[in-house]
Design a protein around this motif. Structure first.
Motif, PDB file in Angstrom:
ATOM      1  N   GLY A  23      58.685 -89.426  50.882  1.00  0.00           N
ATOM      2  CA  GLY A  23      58.175 -89.493  52.247  1.00  0.00           C
ATOM      3  C   GLY A  23      59.141 -88.850  53.218  1.00  0.00           C
ATOM      4  N   ALA A  24      59.734 -87.735  52.795  1.00  0.00           N
ATOM      5  CA  ALA A  24      60.828 -87.124  53.560  1.00  0.00           C
ATOM      6  C   ALA A  24      60.382 -86.524  54.881  1.00  0.00           C
ATOM      7  CB  ALA A  24      61.521 -86.054  52.709  1.00  0.00           C
ATOM      8  N   HIS A  25      59.071 -86.406  55.098  1.00  0.00           N
ATOM      9  CA  HIS A  25      58.607 -85.875  56.384  1.00  0.00           C
ATOM     10  C   HIS A  25      58.152 -86.994  57.316  1.00  0.00           C
ATOM     11  CE1 HIS A  25      54.795 -86.620  54.453  1.00  0.00           C
ATOM     12  NE2 HIS A  25      54.958 -85.622  53.608  1.00  0.00           N
ATOM     13  N   GLY A  26      58.306 -88.253  56.902  1.00  0.00           N
ATOM     14  CA  GLY A  26      57.926 -89.373  57.746  1.00  0.00           C
ATOM     15  C   GLY A  26      59.012 -89.735  58.736  1.00  0.00           C
ATOM     16  N   GLY A  27      58.784 -90.802  59.500  1.00  0.00           N
ATOM     17  CA  GLY A  27      59.736 -91.195  60.534  1.00  0.00           C
ATOM     18  C   GLY A  27      61.109 -91.520  59.991  1.00  0.00           C
ATOM     19  N   LEU A  28      61.182 -92.500  59.097  1.00  0.00           N
ATOM     20  CA  LEU A  28      62.474 -92.842  58.502  1.00  0.00           C
ATOM     21  C   LEU A  28      62.898 -91.807  57.478  1.00  0.00           C
ATOM     22  CD1 LEU A  28      64.886 -94.675  58.050  1.00  0.00           C
ATOM     23  CD2 LEU A  28      63.487 -96.033  56.471  1.00  0.00           C
ATOM     24  N   GLY A  29      61.960 -91.287  56.696  1.00  0.00           N
ATOM     25  CA  GLY A  29      62.304 -90.321  55.661  1.00  0.00           C
ATOM     26  C   GLY A  29      63.015 -89.104  56.214  1.00  0.00           C
ATOM     27  N   ALA A  30      62.504 -88.541  57.310  1.00  0.00           N
ATOM     28  CA  ALA A  30      63.123 -87.356  57.909  1.00  0.00           C
ATOM     29  C   ALA A  30      64.505 -87.674  58.452  1.00  0.00           C
ATOM     30  CB  ALA A  30      62.225 -86.810  59.017  1.00  0.00           C
ATOM     31  N   ALA A  31      64.631 -88.820  59.132  1.00  0.00           N
ATOM     32  CA  ALA A  31      65.931 -89.204  59.685  1.00  0.00           C
ATOM     33  C   ALA A  31      66.940 -89.465  58.585  1.00  0.00           C
ATOM     34  CB  ALA A  31      65.776 -90.449  60.566  1.00  0.00           C
TER      35      ALA A  31
END
Length: 249
Positions: A23-31
């Protein structure tokens, strides 16, 4: 058992490590992906939305600090068969030679619905993404993780889930905690540690499906939890083995 957040990990806490973020493009995933790269890790960016995945990749590559180049791996957790997970692990081993950590951020939450009226297909999809897929990916990567002298698997848990209207997403949270406890009990003396992160309310698209943003004063920036992700994935995370970490307020 749960633990309070420790001090922030050093700036190079993940130097030389390979870390996969789902989920690297999600809210926590990207951060978290950016925080891990800033701490020295080569990050495998896993997600199904390729344009958003590319934006996370570009942000890391263009960082003026000169971060390790990440690896994009488009992957649909809901549609992939178990053999696809095994192929994923094999490709990471062949391309990068190692895997030192998995951060499970990917989640499926279609919105608030009474369980009685939940579409059966939506229920099955959410339960799979939020629980079964996390185990399939972990199981497929275990042989690769065992090759690391200090490997960590971190499950992001949402304990801020009322019993009503959260459907399979809410049910899966209980299942993930049971999965974490089982894996810790079975691998307590091994080189791979299993732990959880309870990030608390965050300003993310997932939370927005259940809360009115203007009234959601409890929600924090995902960057706060991202630093805790780095701690758990680093050698400092060994102190929290088998525990669920709460980031400092």
């Amino acid at each position: 058992m749960s633990g309070s957040a420790a001090a922030a990990a050093p700036g190079h806490a993940l130097d030389g490590r390979v870390v996969m973020v789902t989920g690297a493009h999600g809210g926590l995933g990207a951060a978290a992906a950016h925080a891990c790269a800033s701490a020295g890790a080569t990050v495998v960016l896993l997600g199904r939305k390729i344009p958003k995945l590319n934006r996370v990749y570009d942000a890391i590559v263009r960082d003026p600090s000169g971060l390790p180049e990440p690896v994009n791996y488009p992957f649909d957790l809901s549609g992939a068969e178990y053999g696809d997970y095994m192929e994923l692990a094999g490709r990471i081993g062949a391309q990068l030679g190692r895997l030192d950590g998995i951060l499970h951020c990917a989640a499926e939450f279609p919105g608030l619905t009474p369980l009685e009226h939940t579409d059966p297909g939506h229920f099955a999809r959410a339960l799979h993404v939020d629980l079964t897929a996390r185990w399939w990916l972990t199981q497929a990567c275990l042989p690769l993780l065992r090759g690391s002298p200090d490997a960590a698997v971190v499950f992001v848990l949402d304990d801020d889930v009322p019993a009503a209207y959260r459907g399979a997403y809410g049910i899966a949270q209980h299942g993930q905690r049971a999965l974490l406890d089982t894996l810790h009990a079975e691998h307590a003396s091994g080189t791979v540690r299993f732990q959880g992160l309870r990030p608390g309310p965050m300003r993310t698209p997932l939370r927005a499906r259940a809360h009115v943003s203007d009234d959601d004063r409890r929600a924090r920036d995902p960057a706060v939890a991202a630093e805790a992700c780095v701690v758990l994935l680093s050698s400092a995370g060994a102190a929290h083995r088998g525990l669920v970490l709460d980031p400092a307020p």
